[in-house]
Design a protein around this motif. Structure first.
Motif, short mmCIF file in Angstrom:
data_model
loop_
_atom_site.label_atom_id
_atom_site.label_comp_id
_atom_site.label_asym_id
_atom_site.label_seq_id
_atom_site.Cartn_x
_atom_site.Cartn_y
_atom_site.Cartn_z
N ALA A 279 31.63 38.62 52.87
CA ALA A 279 32.92 38.10 52.41
C ALA A 279 33.85 39.24 52.04
CB ALA A 279 32.73 37.17 51.21
N ALA A 280 35.12 38.94 52.05
CA ALA A 280 36.10 39.80 51.39
C ALA A 280 36.25 39.29 49.97
CB ALA A 280 37.44 39.73 52.12
N LEU A 281 36.68 40.18 49.06
CA LEU A 281 36.84 39.81 47.67
C LEU A 281 38.28 40.03 47.23
CD1 LEU A 281 33.71 41.49 46.00
CD2 LEU A 281 33.93 39.13 46.82
N TYR A 282 38.78 39.10 46.43
CA TYR A 282 40.05 39.28 45.72
C TYR A 282 39.80 39.01 44.25
CZ TYR A 282 44.42 38.20 43.46
OH TYR A 282 45.47 38.17 42.56
N GLY A 283 40.19 39.95 43.40
CA GLY A 283 40.03 39.76 41.96
C GLY A 283 41.32 40.02 41.23
N VAL A 284 41.64 39.15 40.28
CA VAL A 284 42.86 39.31 39.49
C VAL A 284 42.48 39.76 38.08
CG1 VAL A 284 42.84 36.85 38.89
CG2 VAL A 284 44.95 38.18 38.63
N SER A 285 43.21 40.72 37.56
CA SER A 285 43.02 41.24 36.22
C SER A 285 41.57 41.71 36.04
CB SER A 285 43.44 40.19 35.19
OG SER A 285 43.62 40.75 33.91
N SER A 286 40.86 41.24 35.01
CA SER A 286 39.48 41.68 34.82
C SER A 286 38.58 41.23 35.96
CB SER A 286 38.94 41.17 33.48
OG SER A 286 39.01 39.77 33.42
N GLY A 287 38.97 40.17 36.66
CA GLY A 287 38.23 39.77 37.86
C GLY A 287 38.31 40.84 38.93
N GLY A 288 39.38 41.63 38.91
CA GLY A 288 39.48 42.75 39.83
C GLY A 288 38.45 43.81 39.53
N ALA A 289 38.20 44.05 38.24
CA ALA A 289 37.17 45.00 37.85
C ALA A 289 35.80 44.54 38.35
CB ALA A 289 37.15 45.18 36.34
N LEU A 290 35.53 43.23 38.28
CA LEU A 290 34.27 42.70 38.78
C LEU A 290 34.18 42.85 40.30
CD1 LEU A 290 31.64 41.16 38.69
CD2 LEU A 290 32.94 39.03 38.40
N ALA A 291 35.27 42.58 41.00
CA ALA A 291 35.27 42.72 42.46
C ALA A 291 34.99 44.16 42.86
CB ALA A 291 36.60 42.24 43.02
N LEU A 292 35.59 45.11 42.18
CA LEU A 292 35.36 46.52 42.47
C LEU A 292 33.91 46.92 42.20
CD1 LEU A 292 38.64 47.96 40.92
CD2 LEU A 292 38.07 47.93 43.37
N GLU A 293 33.37 46.46 41.08
CA GLU A 293 31.98 46.78 40.74
C GLU A 293 31.02 46.17 41.76
OE1 GLU A 293 28.56 48.21 39.09
OE2 GLU A 293 30.63 48.86 38.75
N ALA A 294 31.32 44.96 42.22
CA ALA A 294 30.47 44.32 43.23
C ALA A 294 30.46 45.12 44.52
CB ALA A 294 30.95 42.90 43.48
N ALA A 295 31.63 45.59 44.94
CA ALA A 295 31.70 46.38 46.16
C ALA A 295 30.98 47.72 45.99
CB ALA A 295 33.16 46.61 46.55
#
Length: 258
Positions: free
Chosen positions: A87-103
């Motif tokens: 999948a591709a990921l999109y994260g907003v605000s702190s969800g962005g931090a989670l998306a980056l950590e997942a990648a």
């Protein structure tokens, strides 16, 4: 949310999907559920399988203590597996931090897009440390309303607006998910940009900020793009932290299609 998976630690996670095509998982930020991103998912569903989910401790999803950032990465891994294995990921605000950590953790991710991950918040390390300490104390004593107030002050919301929010019908829902504020705080690691983790991301990264957002949020997004080996930064004119899905969706669609 009409579907459910079980994360490796036994936590049930509610999710929904719409559309057809390559999967894009949307990751919500603090004080929100997957439903917050449903309007954006709807606008992506004509080209992608748009997936929204309730992060642990929110909405229809369960929770399993003790919390660790690694558990949320495992949640995303299980969700990606359920929707096709990549999948591709999109994260907003702190969800962005989670998306980056997942990648950075090596999940099967094609691209990562983030909107205003709130690293490097004004006030510096001292203010962030005080926030963490006061938040931990408020939640330990069951003062969920106080925890929400602490968070709203951290975002810069005026005191009058905070007190107005406390009298609004939405306040009860905010108190319900207040414990997850500690999860987002842990996700942001004290507000320090995780340059080494971002540097480990080998897939394309798009960091987006609103032109009408505070300077520090634009700076944070720009620094994410700079730290990523394949990073790109983009500003959306006249947009704030509450970005318009009609403005953001075409930008994300172009990036994910590439």
């Amino acid at each position: 949310m009409d579907k459910q998976i079980i994360s490796p630690d036994g936590t049930p996670l509610a999710y929904g999907r719409a559309g057809a095509g390559p999967a894009v998982v949307l990751v919500s930020g603090a004080m929100s559920t997957g439903g917050t991103l449903a309007p954006l998912a709807k606008r992506l569903a004509d080209r992608f399988t748009a997936v929204v989910y309730d992060r642990r401790g929110r909405g229809a999803s369960g929770d399993t203590p003790p919390y660790a950032v690694a558990r949320e990465v495992e949640d995303l891994a299980a969700l990606i597996e359920a929707v096709g294995g990549e999948a591709a990921l999109y994260g907003v605000s702190s969800g962005g931090a989670l998306a980056l950590e997942a990648a950075a953790s090596g999940l099967p991710v094609r691209q990562v897009a983030v909107y205003e991950p709130p690293f490097a918040q004004p006030g510096g390390e001292k203010e962030r440390t005080e926030y963490t300490e006061r938040l931990t104390e408020a939640l330990a004593r069951g003062r969920r309303g106080d925890a929400v107030e602490l968070f709203l002050r951290l975002t810069g919301l005026a005191e009058q607006m905070i007190q107005g929010a406390r009298q609004s019908p939405m306040w009860a829902d905010m108190e319900t998910i207040a414990p997850t504020l500690a999860y987002d705080d842990a996700m942001l690691g004290g507000g320090v940009l995780p340059r080494e983790r971002i540097a480990a991301i080998g897939v394309p990264v798009l960091a987006v900020a609103g032109g009408a957002s505070p300077d520090w949020l634009r700076t944070s997004a720009a620094e994410v793009a700079e730290a990523a080996p394949r990073g790109t930064f983009r500003t959306l004119e006249d947009q704030t932290h509450m970005v318009d899905p009609d403005v953001l969706a075409p930008v994300l669609a172009e990036f994910f299609a590439g």
